[in-house]
Write an enzyme that holds these catalytic residues in place. Structure first.
Site, PDB file in Angstrom:
ATOM      1  N   LYS A 124       0.829  -1.198   0.000  1.00  0.00           N
ATOM      2  CA  LYS A 124       0.000   0.000   0.000  1.00  0.00           C
ATOM      3  C   LYS A 124       0.863   1.247   0.000  1.00  0.00           C
ATOM      4  O   LYS A 124       1.888   1.315   0.692  1.00  0.00           O
ATOM      5  CB  LYS A 124      -0.900  -0.001   1.235  1.00  0.00           C
TER       6      LYS A 124
ATOM      7  N   ASP B 126      -0.236   0.109  -4.548  1.00  0.00           N
ATOM      8  CA  ASP B 126      -1.669   0.431  -4.559  1.00  0.00           C
ATOM      9  C   ASP B 126      -1.905   1.657  -3.691  1.00  0.00           C
ATOM     10  O   ASP B 126      -1.733   1.604  -2.476  1.00  0.00           O
ATOM     11  CB  ASP B 126      -2.437  -0.777  -3.997  1.00  0.00           C
TER      12      ASP B 126
ATOM     13  N   GLU C 161      -1.645   0.948  -8.769  1.00  0.00           N
ATOM     14  CA  GLU C 161      -3.093   0.714  -8.646  1.00  0.00           C
ATOM     15  C   GLU C 161      -3.792   1.911  -8.011  1.00  0.00           C
ATOM     16  O   GLU C 161      -3.294   2.482  -7.045  1.00  0.00           O
ATOM     17  CB  GLU C 161      -3.287  -0.544  -7.793  1.00  0.00           C
TER      18      GLU C 161
ATOM     19  N   GLU D  17     -11.558  -1.795  -9.035  1.00  0.00           N
ATOM     20  CA  GLU D  17     -12.299  -2.420  -7.936  1.00  0.00           C
ATOM     21  C   GLU D  17     -13.495  -1.589  -7.489  1.00  0.00           C
ATOM     22  O   GLU D  17     -14.410  -2.121  -6.868  1.00  0.00           O
ATOM     23  CB  GLU D  17     -11.359  -2.673  -6.750  1.00  0.00           C
TER      24      GLU D  17
ATOM     25  N   ASP E  88     -13.807  -6.681  -9.750  1.00  0.00           N
ATOM     26  CA  ASP E  88     -13.958  -7.606  -8.618  1.00  0.00           C
ATOM     27  C   ASP E  88     -15.278  -8.340  -8.803  1.00  0.00           C
ATOM     28  O   ASP E  88     -16.340  -7.705  -8.899  1.00  0.00           O
ATOM     29  CB  ASP E  88     -13.949  -6.831  -7.303  1.00  0.00           C
TER      30      ASP E  88
ATOM     31  N   HIS F 283      -9.516  -7.952  -9.154  1.00  0.00           N
ATOM     32  CA  HIS F 283      -9.353  -7.561  -7.757  1.00  0.00           C
ATOM     33  C   HIS F 283     -10.043  -8.594  -6.876  1.00  0.00           C
ATOM     34  O   HIS F 283     -11.115  -9.097  -7.230  1.00  0.00           O
ATOM     35  CB  HIS F 283     -10.008  -6.189  -7.544  1.00  0.00           C
TER      36      HIS F 283
ATOM     37  N   GLU G 147      -5.137 -12.192  -6.842  1.00  0.00           N
ATOM     38  CA  GLU G 147      -4.819 -11.369  -5.669  1.00  0.00           C
ATOM     39  C   GLU G 147      -5.100 -12.196  -4.415  1.00  0.00           C
ATOM     40  O   GLU G 147      -6.219 -12.687  -4.224  1.00  0.00           O
ATOM     41  CB  GLU G 147      -5.654 -10.084  -5.661  1.00  0.00           C
TER      42      GLU G 147
HETATM   43 CA    CA Z   1      -6.723  -2.103  -4.326  1.00  0.00          CA
END
Ligand code: CA
Length: 379
Positions: free
Chosen positions: A168, A196, A222, A248, A271, A298, A331
């Site tokens: 992240k 991300d 991302e 997502e 997703d 996702h 993922e």
């Molecule tokens: Ca994400």
């Protein structure tokens, strides 16, 4: 196969303080999930999961239930369209779509179980029976510096066998760049690394971050900017070298059409528990293939979501087809969540960073009702 009942199961677990973590904008103090159970006359039960806030998802699924109880569970497309159309005026995106996704996935699971065939077979067969996984983690621990814990965490995934990981960012471009550099130095050049931002930047910051890590071979960047801002996405794509990924928070074909039209991403990330379920995701796959855009779904949820994603990953066409096609990636969330795989009678695990596509009927799992009871938020 008449639908006899639709139930929601809302799970909740409070994380101990040492396990709490943050993305760019949210703090995870609890883990939640909303599973959907569709019970059919004759004893077949299908399971689905909704992405996002569990209690509102459950409320919407319950509001949808009255429209489909008594219908034939095999009417998957007509039921999808009926629910979408009924809620369309206030529900083209967001919770209506995430709720609809959970219902739709449960109907596909029931159909597969009714036929004794995995969902990927109902969808036309599998291109692959094994998918390389990437570890999702590297969140910021609450109240602590993150660089050292992130490096330790990701090197742990590598020693478990993962060849790819995502961390992240979106906390601040300068510190994020330092964290990414420290991580690349720690894992070496062979491990795929992705970042991300959870839309924690504006376009100016995202361009600066992408340029600052240009030499670190980052697989994708991302959600650099807020999902409504497709022009900003395109700007980030044009002005820095890291491939841009997102999807997502886009739900329904129309949202993906707009993103493709805007040239927003190099990699599309629908997703299955959010975009409208299996029914909608296969249409999004077709759109991405038509547009020549790479898809890496996702996944964020329990084993139910992972099992549904694996069905879709099995059917994602290699693009382009060639002797050794580039495989898609699963993922694989590694953040603290005691019920993630415990909801399944047999957890879905990786082996040396790869996950097998389930071969059982429907989504390919049996639910563990004791786990649903143990973590029930309604107890
Ligand atoms: Ca994400």
């Amino acid at each position: 196969m008449k639908i006899a009942a639709i139930r929601t199961h809302v799970l909740r677990h409070e994380l101990p303080e040492a396990e709490r973590f943050q993305s760019s904008f949210s703090t995870f103090r609890e883990r939640w999930a909303c599973l959907v159970e569709v019970e059919c006359a004759g004893g077949v039960t299908g399971w689905g999961e909704c992405l996002g806030p569990a209690l509102p998802n459950a409320a919407i699924v319950e509001a949808m239930a009255g429209r489909i109880i008594g219908r034939d569970a095999w009417d998957i497309e007509p039921i999808w369209l009926d629910l979408y159309n009924e809620f369309r005026d206030q529900g083209q995106r967001g919770l209506t779509m995430t709720a609809l996704s959970g219902v739709d996935i449960a109907l596909w699971d029931a159909a597969g179980k009714d036929l004794g065939a995995p969902v990927w077979r109902l969808l036309g067969g599998a291109h692959r029976m094994k998918v390389p996984a990437y570890a999702t983690g590297g969140f910021r621990p609450v109240g602590r510096d993150r660089i050292e814990p992130t490096v330790r965490e990701v090197t742990g995934y590598v020693s478990e066998g993962f060849r790819a990981a995502k961390i992240k960012i979106g906390y601040g471009a300068a510190e994020d760049a330092r964290a990414i550099r420290a991580l690349r130095e720690a894992v070496g050049p062979e491990i795929a690394l992705m970042v991300d931002a959870n839309h924690g930047y504006d376009a100016v910051e995202a361009v600066a971050l992408g340029r600052a890590v240009a030499d670190l071979d980052i697989g994708w960047f991302e959600e650099p900017v807020t999902p409504e801002h497709l022009r900003a996405y395109a700007e980030v794509r044009a002005r820095q070298p890291v491939p841009v990924a997102g999807g997502e928070t886009w739900h329904g074909r129309a949202a993906f059409a707009a993103a493709l039209e805007a040239g927003a991403v190099d990699i599309l990330q629908p997703d299955v528990c959010g975009c409208g379920g299996i029914t909608e995701m296969r249409k999004i796959f077709a759109m991405a293939e038509t547009a020549g855009v790479r898809v890496v779904p996702h996944v964020w949820g329990t084993g139910v979501a992972v099992a549904a994603a694996l069905q879709m990953l099995a059917t994602l066409p290699p693009s382009p087809p060639r002797h050794e096609p580039r495989p898609p990636l699963l993922e694989f969330d590694r953040t603290p969540n005691p019920f993630r795989m415990a909801v399944l009678a047999a957890p879905i695990e990786h082996e040396a960073g790869e996950v097998a596509v389930p071969e059982g009927p429907g989504l390919g799992f049996e639910i563990d009702r004791a786990t649903l009871e143990r973590f029930s938020a309604r107890r």
